[in-house]
Design a protein around this motif. Structure first.
Motif, mmCIF file in Angstrom:
data_model
loop_
_atom_site.group_PDB
_atom_site.id
_atom_site.type_symbol
_atom_site.label_atom_id
_atom_site.label_comp_id
_atom_site.label_asym_id
_atom_site.label_seq_id
_atom_site.Cartn_x
_atom_site.Cartn_y
_atom_site.Cartn_z
ATOM 1 N N ILE A 1 0.862 -1.192 0.000
ATOM 2 C CA ILE A 1 0.000 0.000 0.000
ATOM 3 C C ILE A 1 0.894 1.236 0.000
ATOM 4 O O ILE A 1 1.551 1.552 0.997
ATOM 5 N N LYS A 2 0.907 1.917 -1.122
ATOM 6 C CA LYS A 2 1.872 3.019 -1.252
ATOM 7 C C LYS A 2 1.498 4.210 -0.360
ATOM 8 O O LYS A 2 2.354 4.880 0.179
ATOM 9 N N ARG A 3 0.186 4.452 -0.212
ATOM 10 C CA ARG A 3 -0.212 5.618 0.614
ATOM 11 C C ARG A 3 -0.318 5.178 2.067
ATOM 12 O O ARG A 3 -1.225 4.424 2.451
ATOM 13 N N LYS A 4 0.630 5.635 2.834
ATOM 14 C CA LYS A 4 0.784 5.151 4.213
ATOM 15 C C LYS A 4 -0.460 5.406 5.064
ATOM 16 O O LYS A 4 -0.774 4.653 5.974
ATOM 17 N N ASN A 5 -1.190 6.504 4.736
ATOM 18 C CA ASN A 5 -2.369 6.802 5.552
ATOM 19 C C ASN A 5 -3.506 5.803 5.307
ATOM 20 O O ASN A 5 -4.509 5.818 5.998
ATOM 21 N N LEU A 6 -3.328 4.922 4.318
ATOM 22 C CA LEU A 6 -4.379 3.945 4.027
ATOM 23 C C LEU A 6 -4.071 2.561 4.602
ATOM 24 O O LEU A 6 -4.863 1.641 4.462
ATOM 25 N N VAL A 7 -2.903 2.433 5.232
ATOM 26 C CA VAL A 7 -2.503 1.104 5.715
ATOM 27 C C VAL A 7 -3.472 0.584 6.776
ATOM 28 O O VAL A 7 -3.948 -0.557 6.713
ATOM 29 N N ASP A 8 -3.831 1.426 7.729
ATOM 30 C CA ASP A 8 -4.716 0.964 8.807
ATOM 31 C C ASP A 8 -6.091 0.569 8.262
ATOM 32 O O ASP A 8 -6.667 -0.433 8.681
#
Ligand SMILES: Cc1ncc(C[n+]2csc(CCOP(=O)(O)OP(=O)(O)O)c2C)c(N)n1
Ligand code: SF4
Ligand SMILES: [Mg+2]
Length: 474
Positions: free
Chosen positions: A451-458
């Motif tokens: 997941i490149k966008r870190k804010n979407l990991v959770d």
């Protein structure tokens, strides 16, 4: 008594079916020397009775399409690499008559070292070196054999001794080596010369038939298009410009001194190859998965959908987690179409053994994220395999009765979680939990890699758990 030949030599195909469009003519320009040289070769192949065992290697250059014309074995190779491929072909098939057909750009420029080494090793191959003093195919650039003062696309003021050096004399160069057996230069420049070229070609082939080693004929050949000369003037141009620099005749002939040598060849069984190459690997430990029951412990997976649905990321999740678990993994994306919003797909292999091929034509597992992917790839799933599809988006049902089918409302579930683009992660969660192929924790741990966008990991971790929970209801 003179023989009147009205038929095409048997070395040629009756009709050039492999050539798109007109099957009756060659693709060469008017006045091009390649056609004449092909004819000499086709006649020699017939007359020497070697058609069934001749393999002609076509190079990169105008003669790249040699395989359109010859009714022999053919193989097309990378630029300049014909002598290396010829070496392998001859050594693996000592009975074959291997002909490496090459232009001056191919043989003397990019392939200069290839020809030098093959000649030096004295490989039992025959090289036909078509020297037209220019790169014909690419629009007339300077070749190593272009003449001094010759204007080419890359030497608009003419070849200059101080800038580009003198034209390379290839047969003379190879004659300085001990390896070659027979080297000659001739020209395609009217009947008298063609007759000499014909004889030289036959001598070179006979040298190989007799097991005497490396033979090559350099043939001076017209390229009216590259030279910007009228085809009817090309022989005069050759006589005036080429003959003074490239003397015709035999430069090396040690056939009488060479003992015939025929390499023997042993065919190895699969077990012997494994042993000799030390390829033996331990028996695989099977995954504790449902798929294992159907015999697919090492799954090959195809993920397919539209560009933008996260197909490549879903594949990367599986591959990253597989690596984390110490598995052999491969992941091959399809980059092109998804950029344009077309079908995107990727292949993933997970195995405890080395993976032979990363591509997957018949997957054990298909994850279809849109209808075209389901319709296109459902027939390819291996019998007993698994097909998962996004039943929110796909409004048709799979037809196969011999595979396990899971309808996963992945997009609906993703929407419920607040981000429609997480359907991919949900599908991965369902897959790992349903099959037990690997721990969902391994996917979760490696999610930040995919997941490149870190804010979407959770959020994706939640989606993964939703998939795992869904699998428990099946
Ligand atoms: C690796 C690579 N580099 C460059 C090219 C471009 N290229 C195609 S044909 C050619 C030269 C062909 O000249 P030659 O071998 O003399 O053949 P001709 O067309 O004159 O018969 C080149 C440089 C290529 N196809 N591949
Ligand atoms: S460009 Fe030259 S070598 Fe190529 S087909 Fe035309 S004449 Fe022949
Ligand atoms: Mg050329």
């Amino acid at each position: 008594m003179a023989k009147l030949i009205l038929e095409k030599p048997k070395g040629f195909c009756d009709s050039y079916e492999r050539k798109p469009g007109d099957h009756g003519t060659t693709h060469y320009c008017p006045g091009c020397g390649h056609g004449n040289i092909h004819k000499l070769l086709a006649e020699a192949v017939e007359d020497l009775g070697i058609q069934d065992r001749t393999i002609i290697i076509s190079p990169v250059g105008c003669s790249v399409f040699v395989y359109y014309y010859f009714a022999t074995g053919n193989i097309q190779v990378a630029h300049g690499r014909a002598p290396a491929v010829a070496t392998a072909l001859k050594r693996a098939n000592p009975h074959a008559i291997v002909v490496s057909y090459q232009g001056d750009g191919d043989l003397a420029a990019i392939g200069g070292n290839n020809i030098l080494q093959a000649a030096n090793r004295g490989e039992h191959i025959t090289v036909i070196f078509v020297n037209n003093a220019i790169y014909g195919m690419t629009g007339g650039q300077l070749a190593p054999t272009s003449l001094l003062g010759m204007k080419t696309a890359t030497t608009p003021y003419g070849r200059d001794l101080l800038n580009e050096g003198p034209p390379m004399k290839v047969v003379e160069l190879l004659s300085s080596l001990d390896g070659p057996t027979y080297l000659e230069r001739q020209a395609i420049m009217g009947n008298k010369y063609i007759a000499r070229a014909r004889k030289a070609l036959r001598n070179a082939l006979q040298c190989q038939i007799d097991g005497k080693g490396f033979s090559m004929v350099e043939i001076l050949s017209a390229c009216p298009s590259g030279w910007k000369v009228d085809p009817t003037d090309s022989y005069a141009w050759m006589e005036k410009n080429m003959l003074p620099h490239f003397q015709l005749g035999v430069t090396k002939d040690v056939r009488a001194e060479r003992e015939p040598f025929f390499r023997t060849f042993k065919t190895l069984s699969a077990a012997e190859i494994v042993e000799q190459l030390d390829l033996a690997v331990p028996e695989p430990k099977h995954f504790p998965s449902k798929l294992q029951k159907t015999g697919y412990g090492d799954p090959s997976i195809k993920l397919a959908g539209f560009g933008g649905q996260g197909i490549l990321s879903a594949g990367a999740m599986l591959a990253n987690a597989g690596m984390e678990q110490g598995l052999q993994t491969s992941w091959i994306p399809s980059y092109g179409p998804e950029m344009r919003g077309g079908t995107a797909y990727c292949f993933v292999n997970l195995s405890e053994r080395p993976i032979g091929s990363p591509t997957v034509s018949h997957p054990d597992v298909l994850m279809a994220f849109n209808r075209p992917s389901l319709e296109k790839f459902e027939p390819d799933v291996k019998p007993g395999g698994l097909l998962m599809y996004d039943s929110t988006i796909i409004d048709v049902k799979p037809k196969r009765g011999d595979i396990e089918i899971l309808a996963v409302p992945a997009t609906q579930m993703a929407d419920d979680l607040g981000n429609t683009r997480m359907a991919n992660t949900i599908m991965v969660g369902v897959y790992v939990a349903h099959t037990g192929i690997m721990s969902p924790a391994a996917i979760e741990q490696t999610l930040p890699l995919a997941i490149k966008r870190k804010n979407l990991v959770d959020a994706n971790k939640k989606a993964l758990r939703a998939g795992v929970d869904f699998a428990a209801t099946l």
